[in-house]
Write a protein that holds these residues in place. Structure first.
Motif, PDB file in Angstrom:
ATOM      1  N   UNK A  14       0.818  -1.210   0.000  1.00 60.26           N
ATOM      2  CA  UNK A  14       0.000   0.000   0.000  1.00 60.26           C
ATOM      3  C   UNK A  14       0.858   1.268   0.000  1.00 60.26           C
ATOM      4  N   UNK A  15       1.914   1.253  -0.804  1.00 60.75           N
ATOM      5  CA  UNK A  15       2.799   2.415  -0.937  1.00 60.75           C
ATOM      6  C   UNK A  15       2.600   2.985  -2.345  1.00 60.75           C
ATOM      7  N   UNK A  16       1.851   4.077  -2.420  1.00 60.24           N
ATOM      8  CA  UNK A  16       1.408   4.620  -3.709  1.00 60.24           C
ATOM      9  C   UNK A  16       2.569   4.967  -4.641  1.00 60.24           C
ATOM     10  N   UNK A  17       3.561   5.704  -4.121  1.00 59.67           N
ATOM     11  CA  UNK A  17       4.677   6.135  -4.976  1.00 59.67           C
ATOM     12  C   UNK A  17       5.516   4.950  -5.428  1.00 59.67           C
ATOM     13  N   UNK A  18       5.744   4.012  -4.527  1.00 58.42           N
ATOM     14  CA  UNK A  18       6.548   2.834  -4.874  1.00 58.42           C
ATOM     15  C   UNK A  18       5.860   2.023  -5.975  1.00 58.42           C
ATOM     16  N   UNK A  19       4.569   1.799  -5.823  1.00 53.71           N
ATOM     17  CA  UNK A  19       3.819   1.037  -6.835  1.00 53.71           C
ATOM     18  C   UNK A  19       3.838   1.761  -8.182  1.00 53.71           C
ATOM     19  N   UNK A  20       3.688   3.092  -8.152  1.00 58.92           N
ATOM     20  CA  UNK A  20       3.667   3.882  -9.395  1.00 58.92           C
ATOM     21  C   UNK A  20       5.026   3.829 -10.097  1.00 58.92           C
ATOM     22  N   UNK A  21       6.099   3.937  -9.307  1.00 58.62           N
ATOM     23  CA  UNK A  21       7.444   3.883  -9.900  1.00 58.62           C
ATOM     24  C   UNK A  21       7.688   2.529 -10.543  1.00 58.62           C
ATOM     25  N   UNK A  22       7.393   1.460  -9.784  1.00 57.63           N
ATOM     26  CA  UNK A  22       7.663   0.097 -10.276  1.00 57.63           C
ATOM     27  C   UNK A  22       6.836  -0.225 -11.523  1.00 57.63           C
ATOM     28  N   UNK A  23       5.643   0.365 -11.612  1.00 57.61           N
ATOM     29  CA  UNK A  23       4.777   0.105 -12.777  1.00 57.61           C
ATOM     30  C   UNK A  23       5.360   0.716 -14.049  1.00 57.61           C
ATOM     31  N   UNK A  24       6.238   1.720 -13.889  1.00 63.49           N
ATOM     32  CA  UNK A  24       6.755   2.433 -15.063  1.00 63.49           C
ATOM     33  C   UNK A  24       8.084   1.892 -15.563  1.00 63.49           C
ATOM     34  N   UNK A  25       8.714   1.020 -14.784  1.00 62.27           N
ATOM     35  CA  UNK A  25       9.987   0.482 -15.254  1.00 62.27           C
ATOM     36  C   UNK A  25      10.934   0.158 -14.122  1.00 62.27           C
ATOM     37  N   UNK A  26      12.193  -0.194 -14.462  1.00 55.15           N
ATOM     38  CA  UNK A  26      13.185  -0.550 -13.443  1.00 55.15           C
ATOM     39  C   UNK A  26      13.302   0.577 -12.404  1.00 55.15           C
ATOM     40  N   UNK A  27      13.322   0.196 -11.127  1.00 58.01           N
ATOM     41  CA  UNK A  27      13.228   1.182 -10.039  1.00 58.01           C
ATOM     42  C   UNK A  27      14.370   1.022  -9.030  1.00 58.01           C
ATOM     43  N   UNK A  28      14.846   2.181  -8.571  1.00 57.89           N
ATOM     44  CA  UNK A  28      15.829   2.251  -7.478  1.00 57.89           C
ATOM     45  C   UNK A  28      15.204   3.119  -6.384  1.00 57.89           C
ATOM     46  N   UNK A  29      15.489   2.785  -5.121  1.00 59.52           N
ATOM     47  CA  UNK A  29      14.968   3.583  -3.993  1.00 59.52           C
ATOM     48  C   UNK A  29      16.099   4.374  -3.358  1.00 59.52           C
ATOM     49  N   UNK A  30      15.758   5.544  -2.826  1.00 61.04           N
ATOM     50  CA  UNK A  30      16.747   6.353  -2.096  1.00 61.04           C
ATOM     51  C   UNK A  30      16.121   6.898  -0.822  1.00 61.04           C
ATOM     52  N   UNK A  31      16.958   7.019   0.213  1.00 61.87           N
ATOM     53  CA  UNK A  31      16.544   7.654   1.473  1.00 61.87           C
ATOM     54  C   UNK A  31      17.610   8.668   1.838  1.00 61.87           C
ATOM     55  N   UNK A  32      17.191   9.887   2.172  1.00 60.72           N
ATOM     56  CA  UNK A  32      18.134  10.946   2.551  1.00 60.72           C
ATOM     57  C   UNK A  32      18.258  11.035   4.072  1.00 60.72           C
ATOM     58  N   UNK A  33      19.484  10.936   4.555  1.00 67.92           N
ATOM     59  CA  UNK A  33      19.746  11.110   5.986  1.00 67.92           C
ATOM     60  C   UNK A  33      19.999  12.602   6.215  1.00 67.92           C
ATOM     61  N   UNK A  34      19.184  13.221   7.091  1.00 69.32           N
ATOM     62  CA  UNK A  34      19.212  14.693   7.249  1.00 69.32           C
ATOM     63  C   UNK A  34      19.282  15.116   8.714  1.00 69.32           C
ATOM     64  N   UNK A  35      20.402  14.804   9.391  1.00 69.98           N
ATOM     65  CA  UNK A  35      20.463  15.027  10.845  1.00 69.98           C
ATOM     66  C   UNK A  35      20.257  16.476  11.286  1.00 69.98           C
ATOM     67  N   UNK A  36      20.782  17.418  10.514  1.00 70.34           N
ATOM     68  CA  UNK A  36      20.637  18.828  10.901  1.00 70.34           C
ATOM     69  C   UNK A  36      19.159  19.234  10.894  1.00 70.34           C
ATOM     70  N   UNK A  37      18.458  18.789   9.859  1.00 68.69           N
ATOM     71  CA  UNK A  37      17.026  19.094   9.746  1.00 68.69           C
ATOM     72  C   UNK A  37      16.244  18.411  10.872  1.00 68.69           C
ATOM     73  N   UNK A  38      16.614  17.166  11.165  1.00 68.73           N
ATOM     74  CA  UNK A  38      15.919  16.426  12.233  1.00 68.73           C
ATOM     75  C   UNK A  38      16.104  17.104  13.581  1.00 68.73           C
ATOM     76  N   UNK A  39      17.315  17.627  13.810  1.00 68.27           N
ATOM     77  CA  UNK A  39      17.561  18.343  15.072  1.00 68.27           C
ATOM     78  C   UNK A  39      16.710  19.610  15.134  1.00 68.27           C
ATOM     79  N   UNK A  40      16.628  20.316  14.003  1.00 66.48           N
ATOM     80  CA  UNK A  40      15.806  21.534  13.957  1.00 66.48           C
ATOM     81  C   UNK A  40      14.336  21.215  14.213  1.00 66.48           C
TER      82      UNK A  40
END
Length: 481
Positions: A14-40
């Motif tokens: 039930x992950x809308x963006x993931x399903x949409x990406x995979x439906x369009x072709x080969x897919x890679x996932x990314x996650x951004x680590x943002x410690x400064x923003x998290x502290x803020x």
């Protein structure tokens, strides 16, 4: 190549963006680590640890589908556009897919990313995912955002009767790519690793989230309405941390609740109806965040309450934060928060009213402290709850409604089971004395337990006076029919 940018949606199903990406072709996932923003944003160390643990599970799930998960660093969200553009160029990405997030900083970040990518001819697609209804589509007859929950809920019910949001299938296995997944960091600088006992309370992964949902809707939901206010009982779903990180979706929760109630959300089992109501409260506060952006800028929803004469009382604030107020239900609740990263919902209201009414300390102090300790910390829900309790928010408790911690304690922890669990120093008191040890122990109270830091009745009067002295309490603008 398609890129799914994961944020607060750490699940396969039930992950809308993931399903949409995979439906369009080969897919890679990314996650951004943002410690400064998290502290803020005052994100709690236990919450960051929970994200990392869920990312580890997510990486394995994606790996089974041949979708690599890459980790990139963007300490502050200002760096997200450049970081994602660099990755897109390297992988020759055609389109980036992300599920919508809400809040001023989130919206700005996503607009900046979309603009940067589109300037390079890379598509950016965002999807409704963490809500049942897109903000801006549930409005009053005059086209404004609702300020009263009951009216908002009524329109949601009408919409749900017409069409139920469908669940999205998990993507299938794709052909293997010549890209290796990155290792998930064990910890992030600036965020201490929580105790093993805290981590054990919140196992990571979709499987655990689904297990909790199934257990709750199979066995406990029938008793939800009658037991949810009693902190010593396992009356709640314990899903809030999983919802906040997107390890489970509100759609999955809604479908499970309806299934347990023969498809009804306004009639049938009162437990199921009450729980669906809570899902809609969560929805309401997210819509408020979008419709009234000032609440994500540490501003009161009701502007006239900005003039409140809050007290500067650092010692009393510290006593509240450290569970030393001398009022057992408050101290037990605060210890639960400090040790587990979570607090029972009824007690969140009780401790918030005590801080903002009895101590007359600015609600923003409490909001910040909660965010710094909650594993389920969520800007919209936390802000909504604090502003409700302090009578500065939308649809909030009238200023003269002030919970008395002693009567709340006697009503919802009559036997003192919750108090004695978190305050073992009071274990020797009987069920009458345990709520108010100061009245039980003669001149010096109970050895080792502090005397109350405030007189409840005089502090209540002080709060009423402060609110009465405000300039006229005008409506916030916009009307609710």
């Amino acid at each position: 190549m398609q890129l799914i940018w994961l944020r607060s949606d750490l699940r396969l199903h039930d992950n809308t963006a993931l399903a949409a990406a995979a439906a369009r072709g080969p897919t890679v996932a990314v996650y951004l680590v943002s410690p400064q923003q998290w502290l803020e944003h005052d994100d709690a160390p236990c919450k960051v640890d929970f994200w990392l643990r869920n990312l580890r599970e997510m990486s394995q799930s994606l790996g089974a589908l041949n979708i690599p998960l890459l980790i990139r660093s963007a300490p502050h969200w200002d760096q997200a556009p450049a970081e994602l553009l660099k990755l897109c160029r390297h992988l020759k990405v055609e389109a980036v897919h992300a599920n919508e997030e809400y809040g001023v900083h989130e919206s700005r970040r996503d607009e900046a990313v979309a603009e940067t990518l589109r300037a390079e001819g890379i598509e950016f697609h965002s999807y409704l995912d963490q809500l049942l209804f897109k903000p801006g589509t549930v409005l009053t007859k005059t086209g404004t955002y609702f300020q009263v929950f009951s009216q908002f809920r009524k329109v949601c019910y009408e919409r749900l009767h017409r069409s139920m949001p469908a669940l999205v299938k998990a993507p299938g296995k794709q052909a293997a790519l010549d890209i290796a997944s990155d290792a998930i960091p064990e910890a992030v600088k600036g965020f201490a690793t929580p105790s093993e006992s805290l981590r054990a309370l919140w196992p990571a992964g979709e499987h655990e989230a689904q297990r909790r949902l199934d257990t709750f809707t199979d066995a406990q939901i029938d008793y939800y309405r009658s037991e949810r206010d009693f902190p010593a009982k396992p009356g709640t779903s314990q899903l809030s941390a999983y919802l906040a990180a997107g390890v489970i979706s509100p759609r999955q929760c809604l479908h499970a609740a309806l299934q347990s109630n023969q498809g009804e959300f306004e009639s049938g089992k009162v437990g199921a109806v009450t729980w669906i109501n809570e899902l809609l409260w969560r929805e309401f506060y997210k819509h408020i965040l979008v419709g009234y952006p000032r609440v994500s800028r540490h501003r009161a929803f009701r502007p006239e309450t900005e003039a409140l004469a809050w007290r500067d009382a650092p010692e009393e604030l510290k006593a509240w934060q450290e569970a030393r107020t001398g009022l057992p239900i408050i101290d037990a609740a605060m210890r639960q928060l400090l040790e587990t990263g979570w607090m029972h919902n009824r007690l969140r209201m009780v401790v918030a009213m005590f801080l903002t009414k009895n101590l007359l300390i600015d609600w923003r102090e409490g909001e910040r402290f909660f965010m710094r300790h909650l594993i389920d910390g969520d800007l919209a829900a936390n802000n909504g709850g604090w502003q409700w309790s302090s009578s500065t928010g939308t649809d909030s408790a009238p200023y003269f409604r002030i919970f008395n911690p002693l009567s709340q304690s006697e009503k919802f922890d009559a036997e003192g089971v919750f108090i004695k669990h978190w305050l073992p120093e009071l274990a020797g008191l009987n069920k009458k004395e345990v709520h108010n040890p100061a009245a039980a122990g003669g001149l010096f109270g109970v050895s080792g337990y502090p005397a109350p830091i405030v007189n409840l009745s005089t502090s209540r009067e002080r709060a009423l006076t402060a609110f009465k002295n405000l300039p006229s309490r005008q409506p916030v603008g916009g009307s609710d029919e």
